[in-house]
Scaffold this motif. Structure first.
Motif, PDB file in Angstrom:
ATOM      1  N   ALA A  67      91.830  15.065 -35.957  1.00  0.00           N
ATOM      2  CA  ALA A  67      90.963  15.026 -34.345  1.00  0.00           C
ATOM      3  C   ALA A  67      92.380  15.886 -33.615  1.00  0.00           C
ATOM      4  CB  ALA A  67      90.769  13.950 -34.200  1.00  0.00           C
ATOM      5  N   PRO A  68      91.969  16.985 -33.037  1.00  0.00           N
ATOM      6  CA  PRO A  68      93.771  17.043 -32.440  1.00  0.00           C
ATOM      7  C   PRO A  68      93.897  15.856 -31.305  1.00  0.00           C
ATOM      8  CG  PRO A  68      91.605  18.216 -31.344  1.00  0.00           C
ATOM      9  CD  PRO A  68      91.136  17.345 -32.952  1.00  0.00           C
ATOM     10  N   ARG A  69      95.371  15.830 -31.213  1.00  0.00           N
ATOM     11  CA  ARG A  69      95.891  15.133 -30.329  1.00  0.00           C
ATOM     12  C   ARG A  69      96.215  14.942 -28.965  1.00  0.00           C
ATOM     13  NH1 ARG A  69      98.153  11.414 -34.381  1.00  0.00           N
ATOM     14  NH2 ARG A  69      98.712  12.100 -35.814  1.00  0.00           N
ATOM     15  N   SER A  70      95.522  14.187 -28.396  1.00  0.00           N
ATOM     16  CA  SER A  70      95.933  14.776 -26.730  1.00  0.00           C
ATOM     17  C   SER A  70      97.312  14.539 -26.262  1.00  0.00           C
ATOM     18  CB  SER A  70      95.441  12.702 -26.492  1.00  0.00           C
ATOM     19  OG  SER A  70      96.317  11.834 -26.587  1.00  0.00           O
ATOM     20  N   SER A  97     100.774  13.558 -27.822  1.00  0.00           N
ATOM     21  CA  SER A  97     101.866  14.269 -28.772  1.00  0.00           C
ATOM     22  C   SER A  97     103.289  13.529 -28.224  1.00  0.00           C
ATOM     23  CB  SER A  97     101.326  15.719 -27.849  1.00  0.00           C
ATOM     24  OG  SER A  97      99.902  16.031 -29.320  1.00  0.00           O
TER      25      SER A  97
END
Length: 134
Positions: A74-77, A81
């Motif tokens: 999942a992409p990090r917020s 980050s």
């Protein structure tokens, strides 16, 4: 007197009719609704092994299963980050958890009490004391 007897008979008839004097068939709870046949959804990406082919390594099978269950990473917020960058994720040593228990790892001296607790022999706790041994 006659009214009392009639009322008693009527009450008895109502009471006994609730008991079900006649033989009734009991309901079959499985006959109420039909069970739908089991169906495997068509969107699984894991395929069964084919005879005569090389099997995946355990790591490959595990990563394929994780990918099928959870999808990709999942992409990090932006906040997460930013926090990781502030913590220095680019400067972290690989395998830091493996070297944490190494004898060469520098530690902070917590005092004689902590050293006494760590060096204490294992026991059942009957003779536990917070006093530093002399």
């Amino acid at each position: 007197m006659r009214k009392v007897i009639i009322l008693t008979l009527a009450a008895s008839a109502v009471t006994l009719s609730g008991c079900g004097l006649g033989k009734r068939k009991s309901l079959d709870e499985f006959a109420v609704a039909r069970n739908a046949p089991l169906v495997i959804p068509p969107d699984y990406s894991l395929t069964p092994p084919v005879a005569g082919t090389v099997t995946l390594s355990p790591e490959g099978a595990q990563s394929q299963a994780i990918e099928a269950l959870f999808g990709g990473p999942a992409p990090r917020s932006a906040i997460e980050s930013s926090m990781l960058d502030s913590a220095g994720r680019d400067r972290a040593a690989l395998g830091a958890r493996s070297i944490a228990g190494d004898n060469e790892t520098r530690i902070v001296d917590k005092g004689a009490t902590t050293q006494a607790i760590i060096a204490a022999p294992q026991g059942d706790g009957q003779d536990a004391s917070a006093q530093t041994p002399q």
